[in-house]
Design a protein around this motif. Structure first.
Motif, PDB file in Angstrom:
ATOM      1  N   PHE A  65      -5.636   5.569   2.689  1.00 33.39           N
ATOM      2  CA  PHE A  65      -5.600   4.112   2.767  1.00 33.39           C
ATOM      3  C   PHE A  65      -6.019   3.623   4.137  1.00 33.39           C
ATOM      4  O   PHE A  65      -5.925   4.334   5.131  1.00 33.39           O
ATOM      5  CB  PHE A  65      -4.196   3.609   2.438  1.00 33.39           C
ATOM      6  N   SER A  95       0.824  -1.207   0.000  1.00 32.67           N
ATOM      7  CA  SER A  95       0.000   0.000   0.000  1.00 32.67           C
ATOM      8  C   SER A  95       0.863   1.264   0.000  1.00 32.67           C
ATOM      9  O   SER A  95       0.415   2.315  -0.447  1.00 32.67           O
ATOM     10  CB  SER A  95      -0.948  -0.003   1.193  1.00 32.67           C
ATOM     11  N   ILE A  96       2.108   1.169   0.488  1.00 31.42           N
ATOM     12  CA  ILE A  96       3.001   2.336   0.457  1.00 31.42           C
ATOM     13  C   ILE A  96       3.330   2.685  -0.986  1.00 31.42           C
ATOM     14  O   ILE A  96       3.331   3.854  -1.372  1.00 31.42           O
ATOM     15  CB  ILE A  96       4.282   2.052   1.271  1.00 31.42           C
ATOM     16  N   PRO A 121      -2.574   5.429 -11.912  1.00 27.34           N
ATOM     17  CA  PRO A 121      -3.073   6.172 -10.745  1.00 27.34           C
ATOM     18  C   PRO A 121      -2.507   7.583 -10.636  1.00 27.34           C
ATOM     19  O   PRO A 121      -3.223   8.511 -10.239  1.00 27.34           O
ATOM     20  CB  PRO A 121      -2.616   5.332  -9.565  1.00 27.34           C
ATOM     21  N   TYR A 122      -1.203   7.758 -11.004  1.00 31.15           N
ATOM     22  CA  TYR A 122      -0.600   9.077 -10.779  1.00 31.15           C
ATOM     23  C   TYR A 122      -1.134  10.146 -11.718  1.00 31.15           C
ATOM     24  O   TYR A 122      -0.920  11.329 -11.509  1.00 31.15           O
ATOM     25  CB  TYR A 122       0.936   9.007 -10.825  1.00 31.15           C
ATOM     26  N   ASN A 155      -7.222  11.225  -5.098  1.00 27.85           N
ATOM     27  CA  ASN A 155      -6.297  10.797  -4.053  1.00 27.85           C
ATOM     28  C   ASN A 155      -7.011   9.857  -3.111  1.00 27.85           C
ATOM     29  O   ASN A 155      -8.227   9.890  -2.995  1.00 27.85           O
ATOM     30  CB  ASN A 155      -5.726  11.996  -3.296  1.00 27.85           C
ATOM     31  N   PHE A 174      -5.759   1.267  -9.321  1.00 24.73           N
ATOM     32  CA  PHE A 174      -4.870   0.184  -8.930  1.00 24.73           C
ATOM     33  C   PHE A 174      -5.284  -1.131  -9.567  1.00 24.73           C
ATOM     34  O   PHE A 174      -4.515  -2.068  -9.625  1.00 24.73           O
ATOM     35  CB  PHE A 174      -4.832   0.030  -7.411  1.00 24.73           C
ATOM     36  N   GLN A 212       9.957   8.245 -10.050  1.00 19.81           N
ATOM     37  CA  GLN A 212       9.979   9.038  -8.811  1.00 19.81           C
ATOM     38  C   GLN A 212       9.706   8.147  -7.609  1.00 19.81           C
ATOM     39  O   GLN A 212      10.328   8.297  -6.561  1.00 19.81           O
ATOM     40  CB  GLN A 212       8.929  10.149  -8.876  1.00 19.81           C
ATOM     41  N   ALA A 248      -0.668   3.977   5.167  1.00 18.50           N
ATOM     42  CA  ALA A 248       0.408   3.911   4.170  1.00 18.50           C
ATOM     43  C   ALA A 248       1.222   5.203   4.121  1.00 18.50           C
ATOM     44  O   ALA A 248       1.524   5.730   3.066  1.00 18.50           O
ATOM     45  CB  ALA A 248      -0.157   3.589   2.781  1.00 18.50           C
ATOM     46  N   PHE A 304       4.730   7.393   4.627  1.00 22.86           N
ATOM     47  CA  PHE A 304       6.112   7.039   4.319  1.00 22.86           C
ATOM     48  C   PHE A 304       6.956   7.140   5.587  1.00 22.86           C
ATOM     49  O   PHE A 304       7.156   8.236   6.110  1.00 22.86           O
ATOM     50  CB  PHE A 304       6.666   7.952   3.236  1.00 22.86           C
ATOM     51  N   GLU A 325       1.466   1.939  -3.536  1.00 19.34           N
ATOM     52  CA  GLU A 325       0.239   2.454  -4.133  1.00 19.34           C
ATOM     53  C   GLU A 325       0.015   3.903  -3.732  1.00 19.34           C
ATOM     54  O   GLU A 325      -0.404   4.726  -4.541  1.00 19.34           O
ATOM     55  CB  GLU A 325      -0.952   1.591  -3.709  1.00 19.34           C
ATOM     56  N   ALA A 326       0.327   4.212  -2.458  1.00 19.06           N
ATOM     57  CA  ALA A 326       0.157   5.585  -1.985  1.00 19.06           C
ATOM     58  C   ALA A 326       1.036   6.531  -2.791  1.00 19.06           C
ATOM     59  O   ALA A 326       0.614   7.630  -3.154  1.00 19.06           O
ATOM     60  CB  ALA A 326       0.496   5.672  -0.502  1.00 19.06           C
ATOM     61  N   ALA A 327       2.261   6.101  -3.100  1.00 19.82           N
ATOM     62  CA  ALA A 327       3.170   6.952  -3.863  1.00 19.82           C
ATOM     63  C   ALA A 327       2.589   7.244  -5.247  1.00 19.82           C
ATOM     64  O   ALA A 327       2.563   8.399  -5.691  1.00 19.82           O
ATOM     65  CB  ALA A 327       4.533   6.277  -3.987  1.00 19.82           C
ATOM     66  N   LEU A 328       2.098   6.216  -5.906  1.00 24.29           N
ATOM     67  CA  LEU A 328       1.491   6.415  -7.230  1.00 24.29           C
ATOM     68  C   LEU A 328       0.254   7.288  -7.119  1.00 24.29           C
ATOM     69  O   LEU A 328       0.007   8.168  -7.936  1.00 24.29           O
ATOM     70  CB  LEU A 328       1.099   5.069  -7.842  1.00 24.29           C
ATOM     71  N   ASP A 329      -0.512   7.035  -6.067  1.00 16.03           N
ATOM     72  CA  ASP A 329      -1.750   7.767  -5.865  1.00 16.03           C
ATOM     73  C   ASP A 329      -1.493   9.256  -5.686  1.00 16.03           C
ATOM     74  O   ASP A 329      -2.274  10.096  -6.112  1.00 16.03           O
ATOM     75  CB  ASP A 329      -2.439   7.203  -4.624  1.00 16.03           C
ATOM     76  N   LEU A 330      -0.359   9.590  -5.054  1.00 20.62           N
ATOM     77  CA  LEU A 330      -0.050  11.000  -4.796  1.00 20.62           C
ATOM     78  C   LEU A 330       0.606  11.659  -5.997  1.00 20.62           C
ATOM     79  O   LEU A 330       1.056  12.802  -5.914  1.00 20.62           O
ATOM     80  CB  LEU A 330       0.857  11.113  -3.571  1.00 20.62           C
ATOM     81  N   GLY A 331       0.681  10.961  -7.099  1.00 21.82           N
ATOM     82  CA  GLY A 331       1.144  11.592  -8.325  1.00 21.82           C
ATOM     83  C   GLY A 331       2.593  11.323  -8.667  1.00 21.82           C
ATOM     84  O   GLY A 331       3.124  11.908  -9.604  1.00 21.82           O
ATOM     85  N   LEU A 332       3.272  10.447  -7.917  1.00 25.79           N
ATOM     86  CA  LEU A 332       4.647  10.126  -8.257  1.00 25.79           C
ATOM     87  C   LEU A 332       4.655   9.124  -9.408  1.00 25.79           C
ATOM     88  O   LEU A 332       3.901   8.151  -9.385  1.00 25.79           O
ATOM     89  CB  LEU A 332       5.376   9.519  -7.051  1.00 25.79           C
ATOM     90  N   THR A 333       5.510   9.376 -10.398  1.00 30.96           N
ATOM     91  CA  THR A 333       5.627   8.403 -11.486  1.00 30.96           C
ATOM     92  C   THR A 333       6.421   7.204 -10.974  1.00 30.96           C
ATOM     93  O   THR A 333       6.977   7.244  -9.875  1.00 30.96           O
ATOM     94  CB  THR A 333       6.350   9.022 -12.688  1.00 30.96           C
TER      95      THR A 333
END
Lengths: 278, 400
Positions: free
Chosen positions: B86, A176-177, B77-78, B83, B57, A190, B90, B92, A179-187
């Motif tokens: 989770f 999920s971490i 997704p990006y 947004n 996803f 990145q 999740a 960082f 997924e969170a990165a992708l979700d926040l707009g990181l390619t």
């Protein structure tokens, strides 16, 4: 800890004292002693700092420099390739990843001298089975005794120590971490550099120290693959003890010991839970 | 007519190894702007999968996910204006609180950020004013290089991050490490991290499941407030029907990958369409009855007046009466008389179970009859809800 079981460790502790702690202490004393050649101690033992002069000898300095340089290069190569292997394994959908890791560490169960000798045979033009099979007859292919051979030997021997901790730290990253990165707009790129790499850095540090230390202190690999052309500090220590200059040997060994203890201290600071180690 | 921001058209998702049992089965759903929609259902009903398809996803096997009029099936997704908060946050762990919040904006291209903070002209103007305030001549001040623009954007990101943190009431926690925060605080960081990007849609995947009751109730309020203040569409996934009732504008009740009922919380509570929904949304009594003719129904051997249902005369129907809708009355005024089998104190009311013939009825009341006493019940016509009888199979499951 259960007291009953704690007592079971007593024999082991005594062996540890006898075989590790006592010799280390003995070396620590030896390095301050003035023992003339021929081990003639009929005049009694004297304490001296004379032995420390050896540290400014060019031969010692070169050996130390070589050790650090070769250990450093091997560590960098191991990080690059070790990370690639660990990452590929982490990403693969292969079910039995443990099997791959076992195959990776399988050669480590063979004696290191045997492995190094066979590597030497492989790098030597004379009697090289691989070259013969390929039909190449070239004396120029003799790599034995070159820096490349030593680094190659060190790398092949110690890279599994890099793969394991990196793989372990990657495995701990929750799906999920990512997924969170992708979700926040990181390619994807990145995500790797901003999230996955920093989160696996503990594994890199642990792995680096586990590769760096044996490279720094080892002597068999440079001895066999370097054909005596490349002298590391381990070879100097070995030679000292062989030539019965125990005081110099002890001094150099203690210095290496201090470096090792410092490194372990660093690992324990960075990776407090020991989670990247197996 | 409100504008649909998300549209799911015949969306299905099935796994290769088990194509017979789709996780999500032919869902059609429209979600409008500024709406708080909850996907409600037991675990394994496909609600989280639906959310993950909206987030990008998972890709639907069939059907289309349409966001703002465009088909988004294959967009990663990006690149979606969405947004997610989770379930287990999740966050960082290698970044502190403020860096966690800023990571989304920090990794956008500069061009995109200039747009995000009001366009090039506005940014350049701000730089100019800053320089004029420092006493630089107008000529120098009206030019700005890359570094100055970058610096200005970073200032904006800082302010945005602080605002987002104060919105979730975490001012002063900027430099904290994630593992030094409690579950509730981590939850708030996760929300701040999502809303700083000003998404059109915020997805929340059971975000309150790990919090204790008191905190959960507070967060329910705050989330609802936040949704009103920000004007963002919230899609919330939960298995907690109370949570769904408290916060939602509309609730989507799901089971076995199918939407069972879609409506406002009131509709779903008062007029469930089938026994599953009736049972899942709060406690209820379901008894089999006969629709005699318009305005009259018979169940438990007694005739009751009803309002506003149309069935065939003589048709078998399921009668739904909520426990709190029963009126406990004196025996001579009662339409139904039964024997109390248990009484449990529930705080505000008593939960009374009573047998009427061979049927057990649950009643919520303030009266305190003892076990073994006779109890008399009455019910108002508008409290009686009727459902069409569905296949035996489903009904048996519900009765168990």
């Amino acid at each position: 800890m259960n007291k009953k079981f704690a007592r079971l460790s007593t024999p082991y502790l005594y062996w540890l004292y006898i075989l590790a702690l006592f010799p280390a202490l003995f070396m620590f004393i030896l390095m301050f002693l003035d023992i003339p050649e021929g081990l003639d101690i009929s005049n009694g033992l004297k304490f001296t700092l004379e032995n420390f002069k050896q540290l400014s000898e060019p031969s010692t300095l070169i050996a130390f420099g070589n050790s650090f340089l070769y250990a450093f290069i091997t560590t960098i190569l191991s990080i690059l390739f070790g990370y690639l292997v660990a990452f590929r394994l982490f990403r693969s959908k292969f079910k039995n990843k443990f099997l791959v890791l076992v195959i990776l560490i399988l050669p480590m169960w063979t004696n290191i001298l045997l492995r190094t000798e066979s590597l030497a045979g492989f790098l030597n033009s004379n009697g090289n089975v691989v070259l013969s099979l390929l039909g190449i007859k070239s004396a120029e292919f003799d790599l034995l005794g070159t820096p490349f051979a030593v680094i190659f030997g060190l790398f092949v021997t110690y890279v599994p120590f890099m793969v394991m901790p990196i793989f372990n730290s990657l495995e701990k990253i929750d799906k999920s971490i990512e997924e969170a990165a992708l979700d926040l707009g990181l390619t994807e790129t990145q995500k790797f550099f901003k999230v996955i790499l920093p989160m696996s850095s503990k594994g890199i540090v642990t792995g680096s120290i586990m590769v760096f230390l044996p490279c720094l202190s080892g002597f068999a690999i440079p001895e066999i693959l370097g054909r005596g052309n490349i002298v590391l500090i381990g070879n100097v220590i070995e030679a000292s003890f062989k030539n019965m200059s125990y005081t110099i040997g002890s001094l150099l060994a203690v210095i290496i010991l201090v470096v090792i203890l410092l490194s372990i201290f660093i690992v324990s600071k960075i990776d407090k839970e020991g989670e990247t180690l197996l | 007519m409100k504008k649909a921001i998300i549209e799911l058209k015949n969306v299905s998702l099935r796994y290769d190894d088990d194509p017979e049992n789709p996780i999500v089965n032919n869902i059609n759903l429209q979600i409008y702007e500024n709406e708080f929609v909850t996907l409600l259902g037991p675990s394994g009903c496909g609600k989280t999968t639906t959310l993950r398809m909206i987030a990008g996803f998972q890709t639907p096997t069939e059907g289309e996910v349409i966001i703002d009029g465009k088909v988004f099936n294959d967009i990663p997704p990006y690149a979606r204006p969405i947004n997610t908060v989770f379930q287990r946050y999740a966050l960082f762990p290698h970044l502190n609180v403020i860096d966690n919040v800023k990571i989304g904006l920090n990794n956008r291209p500069l061009k995109n950020l200039i747009e995000f903070f009001g366009g090039e002209e506005k940014i350049l103007n701000e730089i100019k004013e800053d320089k004029l305030a420092k006493g630089l001549p107008l000529e120098k001040a009206s030019k700005a290089n890359y570094f100055e623009i970058n610096k200005k954007i970073n200032e904006h990101i800082d302010i945005a991050a602080k605002n987002a943190l104060s919105l979730v009431k975490l001012n002063g926690y900027e430099k904290r490490k994630i593992d030094q925060m409690s579950g509730g605080q981590q939850q708030r960081v996760a929300i701040a991290r999502a809303i700083i990007n000003k998404p059109k849609i915020l997805l929340l995947d059971e975000p309150l499941a790990a919090l204790d009751l008191k905190l959960r109730q507070n967060m329910q309020y705050e989330l609802k407030e936040m949704q009103r203040a920000l004007g963002i569409t919230f899609i919330f996934v939960t298995h907690d029907q109370e949570e769904a009732m408290t916060m939602s504008d509309r609730v989507v009740v799901m089971q076995d990958g199918i939407i069972q009922q879609l409506g406002t919380p009131e509709d779903i509570y008062n007029e469930p369409v089938n026994p599953f929904v009736a049972n899942f949304i709060g406690e209820t009594n379901i008894v089999r009855g006969t629709y005699l003719h318009e305005g009259l129904i018979e169940f438990l051997g007694v005739e009751f007046a009803i309002q506003g249902y149309k069935f065939e005369d003589g048709e078998q129907v399921d009668v739904v009466i909520r426990p709190e809708d029963w009126d406990v009355v004196l025996l001579d005024q009662a339409k139904l008389i039964g024997t109390v089998t248990s009484r449990i104190f529930k705080g505000v009311h008593y939960e009374i179970c009573a047998m009427f013939g061979d049927k057990e009825i649950v009643i919520h009341a303030y009266e305190t009859p003892n076990v073994g006493d006779k109890i008399g019940l009455k019910v108002d016509p508008y409290e009686i809800h009727l459902m069409k009888v569905v296949e035996e199979e489903v009904e048996e499951e519900v009765n168990e």
